[in-house]
Design an enzyme around this catalytic site. Structure first.
Site, short mmCIF file in Angstrom:
data_model
loop_
_atom_site.label_atom_id
_atom_site.label_comp_id
_atom_site.label_asym_id
_atom_site.label_seq_id
_atom_site.Cartn_x
_atom_site.Cartn_y
_atom_site.Cartn_z
CG HIS A 95 3.06 -2.88 -15.10
ND1 HIS A 95 2.72 -4.07 -14.49
CD2 HIS A 95 4.15 -3.14 -15.87
CE1 HIS A 95 3.56 -5.00 -14.88
NE2 HIS A 95 4.44 -4.47 -15.72
N GLY B 40 0.78 -1.23 0.00
CA GLY B 40 0.00 0.00 0.00
C GLY B 40 0.81 1.28 0.00
CB SER B 41 4.31 2.24 -0.79
OG SER B 41 4.48 1.77 -2.11
CE LYS C 242 -12.44 -12.22 -12.60
NZ LYS C 242 -11.00 -12.25 -12.73
C1 GRF Z 1 3.63 -1.38 -7.41
O1 GRF Z 1 4.94 -1.65 -7.81
C2 GRF Z 1 2.72 -1.28 -8.61
O2 GRF Z 1 3.37 -0.79 -9.74
C3 GRF Z 1 2.29 -2.70 -8.82
O3 GRF Z 1 2.15 -3.22 -7.52
C4 GRF Z 1 3.02 -2.54 -6.63
C5 GRF Z 1 2.22 -2.09 -5.45
O4 GRF Z 1 3.04 -1.55 -4.44
N1 GRF Z 1 1.09 -2.77 -9.60
P1 GRF Z 1 2.39 -0.89 -3.15
O5 GRF Z 1 1.48 -1.94 -2.52
O6 GRF Z 1 1.63 0.32 -3.57
O7 GRF Z 1 3.54 -0.56 -2.23
#
Ligand code: GRF
Length: 194
Positions: free
Chosen positions: A108, A11-12, A64
């Site tokens: 991504h 969740g950063s 789903k």
């Molecule tokens: C990120 O690297 C994003 O690009 C990918 O998943 C990761 C999530 O990181 N889709 P965080 O949970 O937001 O730290």
């Protein structure tokens, strides 16, 4: 304008978005975190910021379709305009995507279309690519695919480690994702709620 973030892990990116909203830099209401993993650290982050958590475990639904229908019901309850996927480790079905076409963003950690998939940073590193980056895009029916909103490039240094490269990629993500949301809020990109 109402926002929902979907996440499954650390969740950063969620926190980077919350920070800019709290500073008044993005004029949007982050109403819910949708999470499929009750133990994920992002849940703690949301609770700390008093953001409502909608927990939806795939295992709790027969199909789903039922799982997504439950989520969509909550999105409607909260009149969500924009969905931001931030490390949400599930693929949304074409039916879901259709209902929120150009109103679902994903981030991504590569310069798409290069290095799709769940291990993009490691794949880039292992392949000794000279450069990489980050892509924010609207979600369509294909995986890691859809109209690109923003991309940022990162040079890979000869002495880079996987951890060091990962840190620089995440730092760039934390800048680009709020920018992409601002573009949506300004009405310059994306679709309006029907
Ligand atoms: C990120 O690297 C994003 O690009 C990918 O998943 C990761 C999530 O990181 N889709 P965080 O949970 O937001 O730290």
């Amino acid at each position: 304008m109402n926002l929902a973030v979907f996440a499954s892990g650390n969740g950063s990116n969620f926190s980077a978005i919350v920070k800019e909203i709290k500073q008044g830099k993005i004029k949007v209401k982050l109403l819910i975190l949708v999470c499929d993993k009750p133990e994920a650290f992002v849940v703690k982050r949301a609770l700390r910021h008093k953001i409502k958590v909608v927990l939806a475990r795939r295992e709790d639904f027969r199909s789903k379709t039922d799982f997504e229908a439950a989520i969509i019901q909550r999105l409607k309850t909260y009149k969500i305009d924009l969905i931001v996927l931030a490390g949400f480790m599930r693929l949304l079905s074409p039916t879901f995507v259709k209902q929120y076409r150009n109103r679902i963003m994903n981030i991504h950690p590569s310069l798409l279309p290069a290095f799709k998939g769940a291990h993009a940073i490691k794949d880039v590193f292992d392949n000794k690519a000279g450069s990489t980056g980050v892509t924010v895009h609207f979600v369509d029916e294909k995986v890691d695919h859809g109209p690109v909103i923003l991309q940022g490039k990162i040079e890979i240094r000869s002495n880079d480690t996987l951890v060091g490269l990962g840190k620089r990629i995440h730092a760039l993500e934390h800048k680009l994702y709020p920018q992409a949301i601002k573009l949506f809020v300004s009405g310059r990109i994306g679709a309006k709620a029907p």
